[in-house]
Design a protein around this motif. Structure first.
Motif: not given
Lengths: 384, 790
Positions: B448, B473, B484-489
């Motif tokens: 991230f 994923g 980093w390919a996720d909408s989370g933190y």
């Protein structure tokens, strides 16, 4: 442990999924063919696409001057030509910010010299093209007199700044930034409660979006495209982004018109409107506050008094004390009035005590001291 | 009080006819003179005058050694006791570096916010004394938003904690460019706190920190400080991932110190019952305080701390002498930070004469040196004992620690074998930065923060971890980099510590007041401030009107009562799934999900002083639950280990299983590189779920951190180590170094140690971990693992 790290992770974390064979098993993305990609886009650089939409105007001439103080008191005397304002909105991979949140789509809108409204959208096909997106935005920003966003001071601008540093670009370009959310809140928070662009555009502009995609689903649409080449929902993201910029521009001109005393505005908080107007024209603000007071909004009394004090109109100012609301500050002022103007110490004390009971913070101390002093004064008067 | 007086009052105490007959032994540690070194010649004149302004014209040898190592550009750890001037070991080289280079920055990490505050004050004093152009800024969860930007932009020294670094600073490094680019030193104080799973997390946070620093072109050096542990250099190297020199020679002076062992008088010779350890400790503390000896009394629980402090104050009030001026304060978690500060200051300045504390005061908080420490009963580990004993002791003036034994077998054993305190080596602190679960979490956070380049080094096997995350994923591989390919933190969902952070605030609502008087973590709140509980806060009594768990608040009202309340906690386990069944038929080993539940359903009302039970009450609160991963070791009678148990009588079987469970649980951390407190354990003579004798060992982090899985692999090794320990121990029938001293319930069981040894041997043999060859470190997961559906 190196060799079996993946299988151990899968065992610990992966529930009952069978452990996959080593090696990269994720299918490389099927590249979407241009016929599948939503229409209107052209490739302008490696992995960077551009779409330009020119639509009917917003009823504003490009050479019209917009006084930026209507949106922020800090702008003071600055102004920009309507055609020099760049309306800006980003779509990102997450909503919480931080170094791992990437902007994959940007829209910039501007009023053209013939009065029509143009939106340019930049879209990246994958992460490595991000520098190209930033270069394009840099060029757009360079020719702008002011950049306008909705909630950009806490989201879009800091994010853009982080993306610039992460990609080795220098500090943010020096350009005036106007966040229309602040003015919007002044006008509509009391009326609408929620001041998101969606609520405000529906209420103020009468825009009804059909099939709009909720903001929180947007990151997933890009990930679908990245992982599997699915374009299905991208079209909805593009129009959402385009509409956001168009609404933002319409809203900005509407707010400016109302603040400058031109053009109507749908039901809004008159006290808030007067606040915006006072930065452009105190006469307008006075009229609006009077109107609010006449319609029974006691909150207008305080700003009107402030205005009169600034203008040296003390008689008119004092005459308004009775109109103040019965909150802590109002009660306090009424107590001062009762003591100094009508000379009714008993009433002044009653009001001071009521103010103290309602107050907090520094006003609490002041009201307390006032009550003590008045009580002493009353005691002395009786003792005599 | 000067040196002679202190020694006098201690000898007077030891000679006191009410005390002397019950002091079983006294160990004396002689005074030691300081070892001085000159101020270094390269020292900036401003720093020199700052030091001289504070009366320092020379350094202790360890401070000078630290300076020399720092100037040579090395990483090092300073291991010294409290009050030996360790802060100068880092403040001096750091300040010099910041004065030499106007762009240089430093990061100070402390395990708690309270310690950061102490340090900020200490730094400010140095900075002011020398008029140094160095701004120190605290940046933690309590820092107001408005001052954060200033801290980021102009803080030359940023004081923070690992949690904040993990979730606030590193994920937003682009806002800290100047700071990272100039980062010269990373100071890690109280290093010994970073052990076990928490330490493993911190080691990975440091990997991320170094990666970001390198991205901005900085290669900072580490200065670490630690209390005495068995393996400081090893822990430091595991934490920072590179060789670290250790400074272990302490040049600070040490005054004479005595450790007295006190065994309360027997009141019932037939049953061997002695006077209450708590009462005796209090009487001893009272005697010491009344004689002008500044004393700290350690008690086991927050409740006992408040009660003992109240008793002591009462005692001094009653005497119409000078004693009525004596102030004793309780010190425990749950006090407001401002109250803690006030008490700490009172102790340093001498306006507080005595303090009753939980182990909250064990850790580095600066209260100055006290004259005496009274330790009421075995604190659970040697490290705790020495931390508590170390609270007494100053550079000048003799000091004393008094260990007061209870009737419990452990205490009685230790009274008879005081050499166990002195002979034993210091405990080792262990971490496993490569724990796959912890490591993968931080690879996520690192991705991230900055995309990974192909082949970029990071920890043991970043390629494998990234491949795993790609399947999940959350990262994407493209163009030779991992994004980093996720909408989370990710940092938001990863906690470095197991303890829950949601606190219940305690609100005093007496007479319409609405004032927050304290704070407590949720699980403790359920045990201490349930409806109708008596809550004691710095001696004031309150009754709980309503504990509102949902809104995290507890309303209390001042009320004088003649009793206090104590809840009865019930623990139980529920097996949720059997995911893997391993091990031979004779000794099945099951890894799966476990629900660990503790509930409070009843409380007792106990009269002050007499502790007479004057009533019960019901508590209606949802139980505290944790779902985690666990390993169960089963003993069916058909297997050889099970047969040993089956042949025993009921009581002996229980005693043996309990001893077995105890030693396995205390040896497991050695193999798993975790801390004792990371694991939970329980034994069942007949397990409800498995229908056979069973030992459960579980991860004490919600959801598990891979310790149970790792134990499955290393179980054979753990069992043979445990057997080795038991066989090598020269005690008669169990001591704290091997299978432990028997509980009250098992004190009549003979040959407990031999029984446990037999069971260990049979279990290790069943796993093939005995008799050398390939099986020496045999694990149950060797070969292909069997997975069963839940």
């Amino acid at each position: 442990m190196a060799g079996n790290l993946r299988s151990r992770l899968a065992r610990i974390r992966g529930g009952n999924e069978p452990v996959k064979a080593p090696g990269r098993t994720v299918a490389t993305r099927r590249r979407a063919s241009d016929s599948e990609f939503p229409p209107g886009w052209t490739t302008v650089g490696e992995g960077l696409r551009l779409k330009e939409t020119i639509a009917s105007g917003l009823g504003v001439r490009s050479d019209e001057r917009v006084r930026l103080a209507a949106f922020s008191a800090r702008m003071e005397d600055r102004s920009a030509a309507a055609g020099g304002m760049l309306f800006f909105d980003l779509e990102t991979t997450g909503l919480s910010g931080g170094a791992g949140t990437v902007a994959f789509l940007a829209a910039v809108g501007s009023v053209l010299s013939d009065g029509s409204f143009r939106v340019r959208q930049y879209f990246i096909d994958d992460y490595p093209s991000e520098p190209r997106l930033i270069e394009s935005l840099e060029a757009e920003f360079q020719s702008a007199e002011a950049v306008v966003t909705y909630n950009g001071s806490s989201f879009d601008m800091p994010l853009y700044s982080v993306r610039r540093s992460m990609n080795g670009f220098g500090p943010m370009p020096q350009v005036a930034h106007v966040d229309a959310l602040h003015a919007s809140r002044r006008l509509w928070r009391r009326v609408l409660g929620d001041c998101s662009l969606g609520s405000v555009e529906a209420a103020a502009l009468g825009v009804r979006r059909s099939g709009d995609i909720p903001g929180r689903e947007i990151p997933e649409c890009w990930f679908e495209y990245l992982r599997r080449g699915e374009c299905g929902r991208l079209g909805a993201v593009f129009s959402h982004n385009e509409l956001d910029v168009r609404s933002l521009a319409a809203l900005t001109f509407m707010i400016h018109g109302a603040a400058a005393g031109r053009g109507g505005i749908m039901p809004c908080d008159l006290v808030g409107l007067a606040d915006l107007q006072s930065r452009l024209d105190e006469g307008l603000a006075e009229g609006t506050l009077r109107r609010a007071l006449d319609s029974g909004d006691a909150r207008a009394a305080r700003p009107l008094m402030r205005l009169y004090r600034k203008q040296g109109r003390f008689e008119e100012r004092i005459a308004l004390v009775g109109d103040l609301p019965d909150d802590a500050a109002g009660l306090f002022s009424k107590s001062v009035y009762a003591e100094r103007v009508t000379g009714d110490i008993v009433e002044a004390l009653r009001l001071a005590v009521a103010a103290r009971d309602a107050a907090r913070g520094s006003l609490l101390d002041r009201a307390e001291r006032r009550a003590i002093r008045l009580r002493r004064r009353l005691g002395e008067a009786e003792g005599r | 009080m000067d040196k002679e007086d202190a020694r006098d009052s201690i000898s007077k105490f030891l000679a006191d006819p009410e005390i002397a007959p019950f002091v079983s032994s006294v160990e004396r540690m002689p005074a030691r003179d300081p070892v001085w070194a000159e101020l270094p010649s390269g020292l900036d004149p401003r720093l020199r005058s700052a030091l001289e302004g504070r009366g320092l014209e020379r350094l202790y040898s360890h401070q000078r050694e630290a300076w020399d190592l720092a100037r040579a550009g090395g990483d090092f750890v300073v291991v010294t006791p409290t009050a030996s001037g360790k802060t100068l070991c880092y403040n001096l080289p750091v300040a010099q570096a910041l004065l030499d280079d106007a762009d240089a920055r430093a990061l100070y990490l402390f395990p708690t916010k309270a310690l950061s505050q102490d340090q900020q004050a200490e730094l400010n004093a140095l900075v002011e004394a020398g008029g140094l152009p160095i701004k120190a800024a605290t940046y933690d969860g309590d820092t107001p938003q408005a001052t954060r930007k200033a801290a980021r932009d102009s803080g030359r020294i940023v004081i923070s904690n690992p949690d904040m670094l993990h979730s606030g600073v590193l994920p937003n490094h682009a806002k800290w460019i100047k700071f990272f680019a100039g980062l010269r030193y990373i100071v890690i104080d109280e290093m010994h706190a970073y052990r076990g799973v928490f330490g493993s997390h911190v080691a990975n946070v440091l990997r991320r920190l170094l990666r970001i620093a390198a991205y901005y072109g900085a290669s900072p050096r580490f200065i670490l400080c630690s209390a005495t542990i068995g393996n400081p250099a090893e822990l430091a190297e595991a934490l920072v991932g590179r060789p670290v020199a250790a400074i272990t020679e302490n040049g600070a002076p040490r005054a004479e110190k005595a450790v007295a062992f006190y065994n309360p008088p027997v009141v019932d010779a037939v049953q061997g019952i002695r006077k209450s350890c708590a009462d005796e400790s209090m009487a001893i503390a009272a005697k010491l305080i009344a004689s002008g000896t500044r004393t700290i009394l350690f008690a086991r629980s927050r409740l006992r701390v408040e009660i003992l402090a109240a008793y002591l104050n009462e005692r001094f009030e009653n005497v119409y002498t000078d004693n009525s001026r004596i102030r004793v304060e309780p010190y425990r978690s749950g006090l407001l930070p401002s109250e803690r500060r006030q008490i700490e200051r009172g102790l340093r300045e001498g306006s507080v004469h005595g303090v009753v504390s939980t182990n909250a005061l064990e850790l580095g908080i600066d209260i100055g040196g006290l004259d005496a420490a009274v330790i009421s009963g075995w604190p659970g580990s040697l490290a705790s004992f020495w931390q508590q004993a170390g609270r007494a002791g100053r550079r000048k003036g003799a000091s004393m620690a008094v260990y007061v034994a209870s009737s419990s077998p452990v205490d009685q054993y230790l009274i008879e074998h005081p050499e166990r305190f002195f002979g034993a080596a210091h405990e080792n602190a262990r971490i496993d930065p490569d724990n796959p679960y912890v490591y993968a979490d931080h690879v996520k956070c690192a991705a991230f923060e900055l995309p990974f380049d192909d082949g970029e080094p990071f920890g043991p096997d970043v390629g494998a971890a990234l491949a795993f995350l790609e399947e999940e994923g959350t990262v994407r591989y493209t163009g030779g980099r991992w994004y980093w390919a996720d909408s989370g933190y990710p940092a938001e969902k990863i906690s470095l510590r197991s303890a829950t952070s949601d606190n219940v605030v305690i609100i005093d609502s007496t007479a319409g007041r609405n004032e927050v008087i304290g704070e407590m973590d949720r699980p403790s709140a359920k045990e201490l401030v349930f409806d109708d509980a008596v809550y004691i806060h710095r001696g004031k009594q309150f009754i709980v009107l309503k504990l509102d768990i949902e809104n995290r608040q507890c309303l209390v009202e001042e009320r004088e009562t003649n009793y206090y309340t104590d809840s009865i906690v019930k623990n139980d386990l529920k097996v949720l799934s059997e995911d893997e069944r391993l091990g031979p038929d004779g000794l099945p080993v099951v890894v799966g999900d476990l629900l660990v539940r503790s509930s409070v359903e009843k409380f007792k009302k106990l009269r002050f002083h007499t502790n007479e039970n004057i009533g019960y009450g019901e508590i209606y609160l949802p139980p505290e639950e944790m779902q985690t991963r666990s390993l169960a070791l089963l003993f069916p009678a058909a297997g050889a280990p099970g047969a040993i148990l089956a042949a025993m009588g009921e009581l002996q079987r229980a005693a043996t299983l309990s001893a077995f469970c105890g030693i396995v649980r205390s040896m497991a951390p050695v193999e798993l590189l975790c801390d004792r407190s990371d694991l939970g354990s329980a034994w069942r003579v007949r397990d409800d779920h498995y229908g056979a004798p069973a030992v459960h060992i579980w991860d004490r982090y919600p959801g598990g951190t891979g310790l149970s899985e790792a134990l499955a692999i290393r179980l054979g090794a753990v069992l043979s180590e445990a057997l080795g320990r038991v066989s090598a121990c020269d005690c008669e029938d169990g001591c704290p170094s091997c299978v432990g001293v028997a509980d009250e319930a098992f004190s009549a069981v003979p040959r407990r140690k031999a029984g446990a040894a037999a069971l260990l041997r049979a279990a290790a043999t069943a796993l093939g971990a005995m008799g050398g060859g390939t099986g020496a470190r045999g694990g149950v997961a060797a070969g292909s693992s069997v997975r069963e559906a839940r």
